[in-house]
Design a protein around this motif. Structure first.
Motif, PDB file in Angstrom:
ATOM      1  N   GLU A  40       0.758  -1.222  -0.002  1.00 37.58           N
ATOM      2  CA  GLU A  40      -0.163   0.015   0.039  1.00 37.58           C
ATOM      3  C   GLU A  40       0.756   1.366  -0.023  1.00 37.58           C
ATOM      4  OE1 GLU A  40      -1.055   0.424   4.588  1.00 37.58           O
ATOM      5  OE2 GLU A  40      -1.818  -1.468   3.760  1.00 37.58           O
ATOM      6  N   PRO A  41       0.547   2.291  -0.838  1.00 36.60           N
ATOM      7  CA  PRO A  41       1.163   3.604  -0.631  1.00 36.60           C
ATOM      8  C   PRO A  41       1.074   4.493   0.646  1.00 36.60           C
ATOM      9  CG  PRO A  41      -0.536   3.597  -2.483  1.00 36.60           C
ATOM     10  CD  PRO A  41      -0.710   2.303  -1.448  1.00 36.60           C
ATOM     11  N   ALA A  42       2.139   4.893   0.998  1.00 37.67           N
ATOM     12  CA  ALA A  42       2.014   5.485   2.453  1.00 37.67           C
ATOM     13  C   ALA A  42       2.933   6.865   2.161  1.00 37.67           C
ATOM     14  CB  ALA A  42       2.945   4.966   3.392  1.00 37.67           C
ATOM     15  N   VAL A  43       2.203   7.772   1.578  1.00 34.57           N
ATOM     16  CA  VAL A  43       2.923   9.020   1.150  1.00 34.57           C
ATOM     17  C   VAL A  43       3.194  10.010   2.595  1.00 34.57           C
ATOM     18  CG1 VAL A  43       2.531  11.349   0.087  1.00 34.57           C
ATOM     19  CG2 VAL A  43       1.882   9.169  -1.142  1.00 34.57           C
ATOM     20  N   PHE A  44       4.248  10.226   2.652  1.00 32.31           N
ATOM     21  CA  PHE A  44       4.670  11.061   3.848  1.00 32.31           C
ATOM     22  C   PHE A  44       5.177  12.613   3.669  1.00 32.31           C
ATOM     23  CE2 PHE A  44       8.488  12.877   6.220  1.00 32.31           C
ATOM     24  CZ  PHE A  44       7.953  12.737   7.458  1.00 32.31           C
ATOM     25  N   ASP A  45       4.738  13.393   4.782  1.00 30.75           N
ATOM     26  CA  ASP A  45       4.864  14.715   5.000  1.00 30.75           C
ATOM     27  C   ASP A  45       5.077  14.864   6.520  1.00 30.75           C
ATOM     28  OD1 ASP A  45       5.529  17.354   3.518  1.00 30.75           O
ATOM     29  OD2 ASP A  45       4.186  17.779   5.041  1.00 30.75           O
ATOM     30  N   GLU A  46       5.812  15.884   6.785  1.00 26.28           N
ATOM     31  CA  GLU A  46       5.915  16.252   8.255  1.00 26.28           C
ATOM     32  C   GLU A  46       4.543  16.422   8.813  1.00 26.28           C
ATOM     33  OE1 GLU A  46       9.891  16.375   6.826  1.00 26.28           O
ATOM     34  OE2 GLU A  46       8.077  16.988   6.067  1.00 26.28           O
ATOM     35  N   ALA A  47       3.501  17.255   8.039  1.00 34.45           N
ATOM     36  CA  ALA A  47       2.460  17.688   8.608  1.00 34.45           C
ATOM     37  C   ALA A  47       1.396  16.687   8.933  1.00 34.45           C
ATOM     38  CB  ALA A  47       1.664  18.573   7.238  1.00 34.45           C
ATOM     39  N   PHE A  48       1.430  15.522   8.425  1.00 36.40           N
ATOM     40  CA  PHE A  48       0.789  14.504   8.856  1.00 36.40           C
ATOM     41  C   PHE A  48       1.567  13.007   9.113  1.00 36.40           C
ATOM     42  CE2 PHE A  48       0.658  15.134   4.228  1.00 36.40           C
ATOM     43  CZ  PHE A  48       1.022  13.871   3.843  1.00 36.40           C
ATOM     44  N   ALA A  49       2.629  13.176  10.037  1.00 38.41           N
ATOM     45  CA  ALA A  49       3.656  12.339  10.205  1.00 38.41           C
ATOM     46  C   ALA A  49       2.939  11.311  11.331  1.00 38.41           C
ATOM     47  CB  ALA A  49       4.748  12.642  11.018  1.00 38.41           C
ATOM     48  N   ASP A  50       1.925  11.472  12.139  1.00 37.78           N
ATOM     49  CA  ASP A  50       1.427  10.806  12.892  1.00 37.78           C
ATOM     50  C   ASP A  50       0.602   9.449  12.274  1.00 37.78           C
ATOM     51  OD1 ASP A  50       2.613  11.846  15.305  1.00 37.78           O
ATOM     52  OD2 ASP A  50       0.947  13.013  15.949  1.00 37.78           O
ATOM     53  N   GLU A  51      -0.247  10.025  11.279  1.00 37.15           N
ATOM     54  CA  GLU A  51      -1.196   9.629  10.303  1.00 37.15           C
ATOM     55  C   GLU A  51      -0.317   8.301   9.702  1.00 37.15           C
ATOM     56  OE1 GLU A  51      -3.808  10.133   6.467  1.00 37.15           O
ATOM     57  OE2 GLU A  51      -3.722  11.721   8.075  1.00 37.15           O
ATOM     58  N   VAL A  52       0.967   8.769   9.074  1.00 33.00           N
ATOM     59  CA  VAL A  52       1.689   7.712   8.315  1.00 33.00           C
ATOM     60  C   VAL A  52       2.351   6.782   9.475  1.00 33.00           C
ATOM     61  CG1 VAL A  52       3.797   7.484   7.206  1.00 33.00           C
ATOM     62  CG2 VAL A  52       2.303   9.535   6.754  1.00 33.00           C
ATOM     63  N   ARG A  53       2.631   7.381  10.728  1.00 31.03           N
ATOM     64  CA  ARG A  53       3.029   6.070  11.616  1.00 31.03           C
ATOM     65  C   ARG A  53       2.232   5.294  11.962  1.00 31.03           C
ATOM     66  NH1 ARG A  53       2.481   5.789  17.167  1.00 31.03           N
ATOM     67  NH2 ARG A  53       4.525   4.958  18.274  1.00 31.03           N
ATOM     68  N   ALA A  54       0.831   5.634  12.177  1.00 29.91           N
ATOM     69  CA  ALA A  54      -0.225   4.649  12.662  1.00 29.91           C
ATOM     70  C   ALA A  54      -0.374   3.685  11.421  1.00 29.91           C
ATOM     71  CB  ALA A  54      -1.509   5.293  12.802  1.00 29.91           C
ATOM     72  N   GLN A  55      -0.203   3.930  10.078  1.00 29.37           N
ATOM     73  CA  GLN A  55      -0.284   3.136   9.071  1.00 29.37           C
ATOM     74  C   GLN A  55       0.952   2.090   8.985  1.00 29.37           C
ATOM     75  OE1 GLN A  55      -0.064   5.428   5.029  1.00 29.37           O
ATOM     76  NE2 GLN A  55      -0.472   3.315   4.052  1.00 29.37           N
ATOM     77  N   LEU A  56       2.137   2.692   9.071  1.00 29.30           N
ATOM     78  CA  LEU A  56       3.248   2.044   9.124  1.00 29.30           C
ATOM     79  C   LEU A  56       3.014   0.606  10.375  1.00 29.30           C
ATOM     80  CD1 LEU A  56       6.097   4.020   8.368  1.00 29.30           C
ATOM     81  CD2 LEU A  56       4.367   3.108   6.858  1.00 29.30           C
ATOM     82  N   LEU A  57       2.593   1.118  11.514  1.00 28.67           N
ATOM     83  CA  LEU A  57       2.352   0.144  12.554  1.00 28.67           C
ATOM     84  C   LEU A  57       1.353  -1.122  12.147  1.00 28.67           C
ATOM     85  CD1 LEU A  57       2.658   2.466  15.571  1.00 28.67           C
ATOM     86  CD2 LEU A  57       4.320   0.613  15.104  1.00 28.67           C
ATOM     87  N   SER A  58       0.542  -0.943  11.042  1.00 32.81           N
ATOM     88  CA  SER A  58      -0.358  -1.853  10.777  1.00 32.81           C
ATOM     89  C   SER A  58       0.184  -2.901   9.640  1.00 32.81           C
ATOM     90  CB  SER A  58      -1.664  -1.173  10.272  1.00 32.81           C
ATOM     91  OG  SER A  58      -1.445  -0.569   9.021  1.00 32.81           O
ATOM     92  N   VAL A  59       1.324  -2.786   9.172  1.00 32.05           N
ATOM     93  CA  VAL A  59       1.886  -3.611   8.294  1.00 32.05           C
ATOM     94  C   VAL A  59       3.129  -4.347   8.739  1.00 32.05           C
ATOM     95  CG1 VAL A  59       1.176  -2.032   6.368  1.00 32.05           C
ATOM     96  CG2 VAL A  59       3.484  -1.988   7.369  1.00 32.05           C
ATOM     97  N   ASP A  60       3.702  -5.358   8.119  1.00 38.44           N
ATOM     98  CA  ASP A  60       4.516  -6.084   8.355  1.00 38.44           C
ATOM     99  C   ASP A  60       6.225  -5.623   7.977  1.00 38.44           C
ATOM    100  OD1 ASP A  60       3.190  -8.598   9.220  1.00 38.44           O
ATOM    101  OD2 ASP A  60       2.413  -8.521   7.075  1.00 38.44           O
ATOM    102  N   GLY A  61       6.061  -4.917   7.094  1.00 38.52           N
ATOM    103  CA  GLY A  61       7.361  -4.313   6.713  1.00 38.52           C
ATOM    104  C   GLY A  61       7.257  -3.138   5.685  1.00 38.52           C
ATOM    105  N   VAL A  62       8.282  -2.133   5.704  1.00 45.09           N
ATOM    106  CA  VAL A  62       8.116  -0.836   5.238  1.00 45.09           C
ATOM    107  C   VAL A  62       9.412  -0.758   4.363  1.00 45.09           C
ATOM    108  CG1 VAL A  62       8.170   1.795   5.817  1.00 45.09           C
ATOM    109  CG2 VAL A  62       7.237   0.052   7.661  1.00 45.09           C
ATOM    110  N   LEU A  63       9.082  -0.060   3.049  1.00 44.68           N
ATOM    111  CA  LEU A  63      10.040   0.078   2.070  1.00 44.68           C
ATOM    112  C   LEU A  63      10.063   1.603   2.131  1.00 44.68           C
ATOM    113  CD1 LEU A  63       9.396  -2.466  -0.600  1.00 44.68           C
ATOM    114  CD2 LEU A  63      11.151  -2.320   0.775  1.00 44.68           C
TER     115      LEU A  63
END
Length: 363
Positions: A40-63
């Motif tokens: 799944e895409p996980a577009v990042f910016d500092e303005a919504f870093a908490d939202e991205v962090r929550a998404q990354l914690l729901s997967v098995d790996g991060v590229l």
């Protein structure tokens, strides 16, 4: 189904509209899906870093594909977040700690004895730089200075001594590696003062000799873990003075990067050196475990002096880890294969560490 998140930098609208198909990583998404891996895409910016962090914690790996510097933004928020995510279960490639070991210019100095480097020096402070560089420039000819972290040629300079601007004042001609730069002549002391900005906490300057064969092009050796997955050859224009037509002319632009498979005959000597000698030795020097190697990274080489028998030698000028793209046609499939292996290893480790698994084994 195992899942991974693919991280790149973008704005809120880019995050909202991102799909596996509408971005430059679509081939990676396709190859992951072919192996039954949900990505799944996980577009990042500092303005919504908490939202991205929550998404990354729901997967098995991060590229992760995020440059160290982009439009004035750094990874100062992203890297601590990735470290935190990695402590909570998902694996991260490339992990920020691995980037700090191999994806910085300092690695050129730490590994210069491996045979892929040359007369490389490191200045860890303004004082060391001011004390040593003028004599180095005087005795060793044109040099290339590189700040520790950067991309796109930022903080990379060709420096050569010229006749004094004024009696008794050492002067230099410098050329920045950023596209569109033109040579500039100024006092050596003024240029060195300009470079003091590179000595931020954790910063340093790496000093290498300028390679006269730069016009022969740069070879980008793409690595998937510890194996070569392809090559790119490009006639670059960075650190070469622009033609009379000017720095924005067509003649001043770099040539296309021609991609080659790992089996390409002209690069087999380099492939062998990378897989058999240099990468294992680098891992030992930097204390990097095989499972921690980035899933995709590259080593950029310039042609060094020819040997007595006329064979090419190679000089490492940079290792890229933070955001390696574009990539050869064969690389997406290798990325997917390595992701599958990493997911399998992580799953097996979790099973071995779980209390239930231990009870089953002992029953």
């Amino acid at each position: 189904m195992p899942g991974v998140a693919v991280v790149w930098r973008g704005d809120r609208e880019g995050r909202r509209t991102a799909t596996p198909q509408n971005n430059r990583f679509h081939r990676v998404f396709e190859e992951l899906a072919a192996l039954g891996i949900h990505a799944e895409p996980a577009v990042f910016d500092e303005a919504f870093a908490d939202e991205v962090r929550a998404q990354l914690l729901s997967v098995d790996g991060v590229l992760v594909w995020v440059d160290p510097i982009h439009d004035g933004k750094t990874r100062a928020v992203l890297d601590p977040m990735l470290r935190d995510v990695a402590t909570r279960g998902p694996w991260v490639s490339a992990h920020p700690d691995v980037i700090l070991k191999m994806g910085v210019k300092q690695v050129l100095h730490r590994t210069k004895h491996l045979g892929w480097d040359t007369d490389t020096h490191l200045y860890g402070s303004c004082q060391a730089f001011r004390a040593a560089f003028p004599e180095q420039l005087q005795t060793a000819g044109p040099r290339v200075l590189k700040q520790n972290r950067g991309n796109g040629g930022q903080g990379v300079w060709k420096v050569e001594r010229i006749e004094p601007l004024l009696s008794g004042v050492a002067a230099v001609r410098v050329l920045h590696a950023r596209r569109g730069s033109v040579p500039e002549e100024l006092a050596l002391a003024d240029f060195m003062a300009r470079c003091e900005a590179y000595f931020t906490p954790g910063g340093c300057i790496v000093d290498q000799p300028f390679q006269p064969r730069l016009p022969d092009g740069m070879i980008r050796c793409y690595m998937g873990g510890d194996k070569v997955v392809g090559f790119g050859h490009q006639f670059i224009k960075a650190l070469i003075p622009p033609p009379p037509e000017g720095p924005d002319s067509e003649a001043a632009q770099p040539g296309p990067r021609i991609m080659h498979p790992a089996s390409a005959e002209p690069f087999q000597t380099l492939r062998t050196r990378m897989e058999v000698d240099w990468t294992p030795q680098m891992m030992a020097v930097l204390d990097i475990e095989p499972d921690s190697l980035p899933i995709i990274w590259d080593a950029d080489f310039l042609y060094g002096p020819r040997t007595a028998s006329g064979e090419d030698s190679y000089v490492l000028c940079e290792i890229n880890v933070s955001s390696v793209f574009a990539i050869p046609d064969q690389a997406p499939a290798e990325i997917a294969r390595l992701v599958a292996a990493r997911l399998s290893t992580s799953a097996n480790r979790s099973v071995r560490q779980s209390p239930g698994a231990a009870l089953t084994v002992n029953a």
